[in-house]
Design a protein around this motif. Structure first.
Motif, PDB file in Angstrom:
ATOM      1  N   UNK A  87       0.938  -1.313  -0.022  1.00 26.29           N
ATOM      2  CA  UNK A  87       0.009  -0.049   0.011  1.00 26.29           C
ATOM      3  C   UNK A  87       0.982   1.241  -0.091  1.00 26.29           C
ATOM      4  N   UNK A  88       2.144   1.093   0.610  1.00 26.47           N
ATOM      5  CA  UNK A  88       2.967   2.447   0.507  1.00 26.47           C
ATOM      6  C   UNK A  88       3.310   2.655  -1.041  1.00 26.47           C
ATOM      7  N   UNK A  89       3.218   1.692  -1.788  1.00 23.16           N
ATOM      8  CA  UNK A  89       3.602   2.075  -3.060  1.00 23.16           C
ATOM      9  C   UNK A  89       2.340   2.311  -4.018  1.00 23.16           C
ATOM     10  N   UNK A  90       1.341   1.373  -3.885  1.00 22.54           N
ATOM     11  CA  UNK A  90       0.260   1.396  -4.650  1.00 22.54           C
ATOM     12  C   UNK A  90      -1.043   1.268  -3.365  1.00 22.54           C
ATOM     13  N   UNK A  92      -4.798   1.786  -1.781  1.00 23.41           N
ATOM     14  CA  UNK A  92      -6.062   1.212  -2.394  1.00 23.41           C
ATOM     15  C   UNK A  92      -6.817   2.282  -3.530  1.00 23.41           C
ATOM     16  N   UNK A  93      -6.550   3.513  -3.148  1.00 24.84           N
ATOM     17  CA  UNK A  93      -7.229   4.278  -4.133  1.00 24.84           C
ATOM     18  C   UNK A  93      -6.501   4.210  -5.409  1.00 24.84           C
ATOM     19  N   UNK A 120     -10.550  -0.577  -9.558  1.00 27.91           N
ATOM     20  CA  UNK A 120     -11.945  -0.551  -8.736  1.00 27.91           C
ATOM     21  C   UNK A 120     -12.645  -1.879  -8.856  1.00 27.91           C
ATOM     22  N   UNK A 121     -12.628  -2.604 -10.022  1.00 23.82           N
ATOM     23  CA  UNK A 121     -13.229  -3.836 -10.183  1.00 23.82           C
ATOM     24  C   UNK A 121     -12.674  -4.758  -9.186  1.00 23.82           C
ATOM     25  N   UNK A 122     -11.371  -4.633  -8.580  1.00 22.53           N
ATOM     26  CA  UNK A 122     -11.044  -5.933  -7.913  1.00 22.53           C
ATOM     27  C   UNK A 122     -11.546  -5.895  -6.369  1.00 22.53           C
ATOM     28  N   UNK A 123     -12.335  -4.625  -5.815  1.00 20.63           N
ATOM     29  CA  UNK A 123     -12.906  -4.595  -4.558  1.00 20.63           C
ATOM     30  C   UNK A 123     -13.916  -5.669  -4.610  1.00 20.63           C
ATOM     31  N   UNK A 124     -13.843  -6.385  -3.783  1.00 18.37           N
ATOM     32  CA  UNK A 124     -15.057  -7.401  -3.580  1.00 18.37           C
ATOM     33  C   UNK A 124     -14.909  -8.614  -4.771  1.00 18.37           C
ATOM     34  N   UNK A 125     -13.866  -8.490  -5.244  1.00 17.81           N
ATOM     35  CA  UNK A 125     -13.790  -9.721  -6.338  1.00 17.81           C
ATOM     36  C   UNK A 125     -12.213 -10.285  -6.145  1.00 17.81           C
TER      37      UNK A 125
END
Ligand code: FAD
Length: 563
Positions: free
Chosen positions: A403-406, A408-409, A413-418
C-alpha cells in the motif's frame, strides 16, 4: 499421409523435452521435437526455473558439505515408498551430471545457499545449497526470431509486470535488505536505458528463472540442429508386432501424419491439469481446472492416454504439485501464492474463521491441508488469507503491491469485492466474506499474541529454517506479525497446483513400464507426463524441473547404451 523417420521423437517442449532433444542430437541421434502449442517452452518457460540438485557443483564455492548417502537418505524418507529406491538413487547420482551438462551448453546455475530443503525435520535435509537458480540469460543470444517462438514469462512474476527479477533479488527484496533498494533501481535503469533492445521487442533482454532456462535450452537446441515443430500435437503411439513403440501419429494442419522413430519416443507432454474430466477421475475433490497456476491450455494429459493405450502403467495419479492460488482477472491462469503467505502479519482461515495450517510451510502441504479441511466440513475451499492495514502498507499480496507504493485508491476498482475484500472491523470483513466473525476475531487476537511472544502455539509457524526463508529477519519470529489495526483485508485462496505429478510409471532409465511391470520397448517418459520420482513430496525447490531434465539425460544415455 506423410511418413518420415528420425532416431528419436520427443513430444512436448518443456525443460525435460528440450534437454533430452539437445543431448540426443549431440550424441548423434537425429531428433525431432513436436509441440502441440504454437509456442515452445510449456509451463517450464513460466516457472521459477529452480532445480533441486543434491551434491551439486556450486556447493563447494559456498562452503556447503553434502554427500550422496545423506541426500539419498533424505529423498528416500521424503518419498515414503512411493518411488523405488532404484529411481531415487538414479536421480541423486545423476542430477549433478545433468546440471554440469546444462552449464556446458551455456546454462550455468548457482546454488541458493539460504534456500532450505522443504522438510527440515526429516533426517538428511540441508538448510540450503541443494536448490539452484539459473544465471540470468541475455535474450540476444537466442535471437529475436527464435525468441518469438518461445512462451513469454508471466507478468505476475516480473517487476512492474515487465522487468525480470531473479530468485536472489526477489529474496533480498522480501527480506528488506538495504541493498535491495539499489538492486531495484539498477534493474529499472538497465531496462529503461536499453533503448536499442526495447525498440525491437517488449520482452526484457535480461531473462531470469524459467525464461532463462528455456531461452538457454532453445538456443542450445538450435545450435545442436534439433528439428522442432510447433502446432503438432501427438495423437497416438505406433507399435510394431512385438509391442515396441516405433513412432507417433501427429496432427499437422488438420491431417494425420505418421513419423517413425528408430531408437525411441520420449513423452514429455506435461501434466493433465487442464483436463477437467481427468481431474474428476483422479484428483482429490473439489478440483477445478481453472484453479491451476499452469497457463498451458494444452496440458490435457494427451500423452498419458496415448501411453495407457500401449499398455503403460499409471502411478501417483491422485497427486499434484499443490499450491494455493488466487484468481487475478486478465491473467492467463490463477496466480500461485508461493511467498506472501509466509510474511509476518497475515493468517489463513477456514469458513469458521479458524486457522488450520502453518501458513509458511511448503506449498504442496498447504494445498493438501485445504482439501483435508474441506473434507472435514470446515470450509477450507476457498480459504481466506486475512491481514490488517499494517501488513497491507508494507507487503505485497498476490496482485496487490504494498500500500505504501500502490494505495487502495490506486487499485483497479473492479478488484474490490472480487480480488480483495476490505472491512473497517473484523466483524465487518467477516460478514462480507461469509466467515464466522467470532472465530475470525479470536484467530486475529491469537496471532497478535503469538507475534509478541514469537511463538505460534497452534502451528509453530516460523519454527524452522524453511519457514523463515521468506520472512522479516528483524522480528523475534520472522513469520509472525500482529493483525490488529483496521481496515482489515481478505483474499480468496483455491487449492490449485503448478502441475499434476501422476503419470506413466518409469524405471531408472525413464523407460515406461507396463501394467505387468515390464519395459515398453522404445518408450521413455519424463516430467509431469511421468509418475514423479518425488512420490508425494517436494524435497526442495526445483523438485519438478530437476527430475524432468535428469531423467531425460538418463534416457538418452540408455538409448546410446551408455552406463
Ligand atoms: P511443461 O513444461 O508444461 O511442458 C509440456 C508441453 O507439452 C507443453 O508445451 C504442452 O503444450 C505440450 N503438449 C501437451 N500435449 C501435447 C501433445 N499431445 N503433443 C505435443 N505436445 C503436447 N518447478 C520447479 O522445479 N522449479 C521451479 O522453480 C518452478 N517454478 C514454478 C513457477 C510457476 C509459476 C509455475 C506455474 C510452475 C513452477 N514449477 C517449478 C513447476 C514446473 O514449471 C512444472 O512442473 C514443469 O514445467 C513441468 O514440465 P513438463 O515438461 O513436464 O511440462
Amino acid at each position: 499421409m506423410a511418413e518420415q523417420e528420425y532416431d528419436l521423437i520427443v513430444v512436448g517442449s518443456g525443460a525435460g523435452a528440450l534437454l533430452g532433444a539437445i543431448r540426443a542430437q549431440e550424441q548423434g541421434l537425429k531428433t525431432l521435437l513436436v509441440e502441440k502449442a504454437s509456442l515452445f517452452g510449456g509451463t517450464s518457460a513460466l516457472s521459477g526455473g529452480g532445480i533441486w540438485i543434491p551434491v551439486n557443483y556450486d556447493q563447494a564455492r559456498a562452503g556447503i558439505k553434502d554427500d550422496l548417502e545423506t541426500a539419498f537418505g533424505y529423498m528416500k524418507r521424503c518419498v515414503r515408498g512411493m518411488a523405488t529406491d532404484d529411481r531415487v538413487l538414479a536421480y541423486v547420482e545423476t542430477a549433478n551430471k545433468m546440471a554440469e551438462y546444462l552449464r556446458q551448453i551455456g546454462i550455468p546455475y548457482r546454488a541458493m545457499t539460504k534456500y532450505a530443503d522443504y522438510y527440515p525435520h526429516i533426517e538428511g535435509a540441508k538448510p540450503g545449497g541443494r536448490t539452484m537458480d539459473p544465471v540470468d540469460f541475455n535474450a540476444a543470444k537466442l535471437g529475436l526470431k527464435a525468441l518469438e517462438t518461445m512462451r513469454s514469462g508471466s507478468t505476475g512474476s516480473m517487476l512492474f509486470g515487465k522487468m525480470s527479477i531473479n530468485a536472489f533479488e526477489a529474496h533480498s527484496m522480501l527480506s528488506r535488505e538495504l541493498k535491495s533498494r539499489f538492486t531495484i533501481v539498477g534493474i529499472m535503469l538497465k531496462y529503461f536505458l536499453d533503448y536499442p533492445w526495447r525498440n525491437k521487442t517488449k520482452r526484457d533482454r535480461r531473462m531470469a528463472g524459467g525464461q532463462a532456462l528455456i531461452a538457454g535450452l532453445l538456443a542450445a537446441a538450435n545450435k545442436a540442429g534439433v528439428e522442432m515443430w510447433c502446432n503438432t500435437p501427438l495423437k497416438e503411439l505406433v507399435q510394431d508386432a512385438s509391442g515396441r513403440v516405433t513412432g507417433v501419429i501427429v496432427e499437422i494442419n488438420g491431417q494425420s501424419a505418421q513419423i517413425n522413430a528408430k531408437r525411441g519416443v520420449m513423452l514429455a507432454a506435461g501434466g493433465f491439469e487442464r483436463n477437467q474430466e481427468m481431474r474428476d477421475q483422479y484428483l482429490n475433490k473439489p478440483t477445478r481446472a481453472e484453479w491451476t497456476a499452469t497457463p498451458v491450455d494444452g496440458n490435457t494429459g494427451d500423452a498419458h492416454r496415448a501411453g495407457q493405450a500401449v499398455g503403460a502403467q499409471l502411478h501417483l495419479m491422485d497427486w499434484s504439485w499443490g499450491v494455493p492460488t488466487m484468481d487475478v482477472p486478465k491473467e492467463p491462469a490463477f496466480r500461485g501464492i508461493f511467498v506472501e503467505r509466509s510474511l509476518p502479519g497475515c493468517m489463513v482461515v477456514n469458513a469458521k474463521g479458524q486457522r488450520f495450517l502453518n501458513e509458511s510451510g511448503p506449498y504442496p502441504e498447504f494445498q493438501q491441508a485445504m482439501l483435508a479441511e474441506h473434507a472435514q466440513g470446515n470450509g477450507g475451499v476457498p480459504a481466506w488469507i486475512v491481514f490488517d492495514a499494517g501488513f497491507r502498507a508494507q507487503n505485497p499480496m498476490g496482485p496487490l503491491m504494498p500500500g505504501s507504493a500502490v494505495p487502495d485508491s490506486k487499485l483497479r476498482r473492479s478488484w474490490l469485492n472480487n480480488v480483495y475484500w476490505k472491512g473497517e472491523t473484523l466483524e465487518d470483513l467477516a460478514a462480507q466474506i461469509g466467515v464466522d466473525a467470532a472465530g475470525l476475531k479470536d484467530s486475529a487476537r491469537k496471532m497478535t499474541e503469538y507475534a509478541q511472544s514469537g511463538k505460534d502455539l497452534d502451528f509453530d509457524r516460523g519454527g524452522n529454517v524453511f519457514d523463515r526463508y521468506y520472512g522479516d529477519p528483524r522480528l523475534k519470529n520472522p513469520n509472525l506479525g500482529p493483525i490488529e489495526k483496521g481496515p482489515f483485508y481478505a483474499m480468496r485462496l483455491w487449492p490449485g497446483e503448478i502441475g499434476t505429478k501422476g503419470g506413466l510409471l518409469t524405471d531408472r532409465e525413464a523407460r515406461v513400464l507396463d501394467t505387468g511391470g515390464k519395459v515398453v520397448e522404445g518408450l521413455y517418459c519424463v516430467g509431469n507426463n511421468s509418475a514423479s520420482v518425488m512420490g508425494p513430496a517436494y524435497a526442495g525447490a526445483g523438485s519438478t524441473l530437476g527430475p524432468a531434465m535428469t531423467f531425460a539425460f538418463r534416457a538418452v544415455a540408455d538409448m546410446k547404451g551408455q552406463p
